[in-house]
Design an enzyme around this catalytic site. Sequence first.
Site, PDB file in Angstrom:
ATOM      1  N   HIS A  45      -5.905   5.918 -14.125  1.00 46.75           N
ATOM      2  CA  HIS A  45      -5.810   4.579 -13.541  1.00 46.75           C
ATOM      3  C   HIS A  45      -4.383   4.166 -13.160  1.00 46.75           C
ATOM      4  O   HIS A  45      -4.153   3.068 -12.651  1.00 46.75           O
ATOM      5  CB  HIS A  45      -6.410   3.571 -14.548  1.00 46.75           C
ATOM      6  N   LYS A  87      -0.864   3.709 -11.185  1.00 45.71           N
ATOM      7  CA  LYS A  87      -0.603   3.430  -9.769  1.00 45.71           C
ATOM      8  C   LYS A  87       0.912   3.487  -9.580  1.00 45.71           C
ATOM      9  O   LYS A  87       1.544   2.463  -9.320  1.00 45.71           O
ATOM     10  CB  LYS A  87      -1.095   2.032  -9.383  1.00 45.71           C
ATOM     11  N   ASP A 129      12.329  11.218  -5.675  1.00 49.86           N
ATOM     12  CA  ASP A 129      13.450  12.081  -6.081  1.00 49.86           C
ATOM     13  C   ASP A 129      13.658  12.057  -7.597  1.00 49.86           C
ATOM     14  O   ASP A 129      14.768  12.339  -8.070  1.00 49.86           O
ATOM     15  CB  ASP A 129      14.751  11.658  -5.357  1.00 49.86           C
TER      16      ASP A 129
END
Lengths: 215, 215
Positions: free
Chosen positions: A151, A153, A158
């Site tokens: 879940h 996000k 880099d």
Amino acid sequence: MLLTAVSAWRGLVVVVGLSLAAEGLYYVISHLKRLRERRPAQVLFFPAPVTCVRPLLLSSPGHCRCGLSHRESALSCLTRLLISARRSLDVCVFTISSLELSSTVLAVHGRGVRVRVITDSDYMALAGSQVGTFRRAGIEVRHDQDTNYMHHKFALIDGLTLVTGSLNWSAQGIFGNKENVIIIENTDIVKAFVEEFGQLWNEYDPAKYSFSPQR
Amino acid sequence: MLLTAVSAWRGLVVVVGLSLAAEGLYYVISHLKRLRERRPAQVLFFPAPVTCVRPLLLSSPGHCRCGLSHRESALSCLTRLLISARRSLDVCVFTISSLELSSTVLAVHGRGVRVRVITDSDYMALAGSQVGTFRRAGIEVRHDQDTNYMHHKFALIDGLTLVTGSLNWSAQGIFGNKENVIIIENTDIVKAFVEEFGQLWNEYDPAKYSFSPQR
């Protein structure tokens, strides 16, 4: 008396010299710290107005004559940030169906940057998921294999900049919902997310798939 | 010569004095900055092991003899943080169905702290939502009234500490999913979320409900 005056001047010169050296050292350390924490933390709130971000994905500056607005928005900020990846882009998102953000991921990959994507197996199979497009383009994608959700996000640019929040990478998330995204370069926080990404990448290695998951 | 020596010593004293004053000022500013950013940023990753957090909700230290583990976990860290609210607890979450976290919110309210909750109307009506319990206890709850989601998952403790991430306040979020929560006191970030909460609180004022939303 002459000797005293000379030694006093010497003392003065030493103190001034030491002060200047300390000041110089302070500025060097501050500069190094600024380099380490490259930009101040930033917050983007959604929904974003519908804008065109295609010109941001071109290697050389270009114009677009579509009917959409080309002004700055939370989406253009996020796009500009993701496209700035030079060495690696690690994406770890529950859903990725937004054409704008998937085009950005494809553009980063197209520039030769190593892109890795971790996503959720349940939502990966839904219509609109861009995982198939990524795989056809040669982008490595890994996913969980249980009924709980992957879940997260977040994305790592880099390995230095963390983009994280409530935003699923979908049109509804970007243009409809109340959402937030934080952009942060705090070394400790970024390190924790780099480690989390590495652990999940290893855990979701296809070599470990059982194809008969415990449900 | 005597005058020169005296003036050299005076110069020395002034330079040393200024250096010390500058150093002192630097420490005072650093200390004030540390006070402003009260604790370092922290990250919690989920799923958390199933642990009992009930003793953390008691006003005076207590023990619990239930069969669950009472060791530290991501959930106990989150509970301890929320319960530390002394002036206000502003919760802005898509779903709130976790009994552990809703008990924490109720306990904070029971101590006389002002608690405000913003949530999503679609998920508020689902079985397991704790919104009804909150309202019966006298906690103010506001929600959107459209089909897009109020998808934020953040809380503000005393207007100073931000708790934000991917975690819905549900059992699946806490004990099942891969989730993250950041705890941060960066003044600029906290300010942005305080403003977002205030805007949503105002936008979702029941006095503005149309009861015939544009769908």
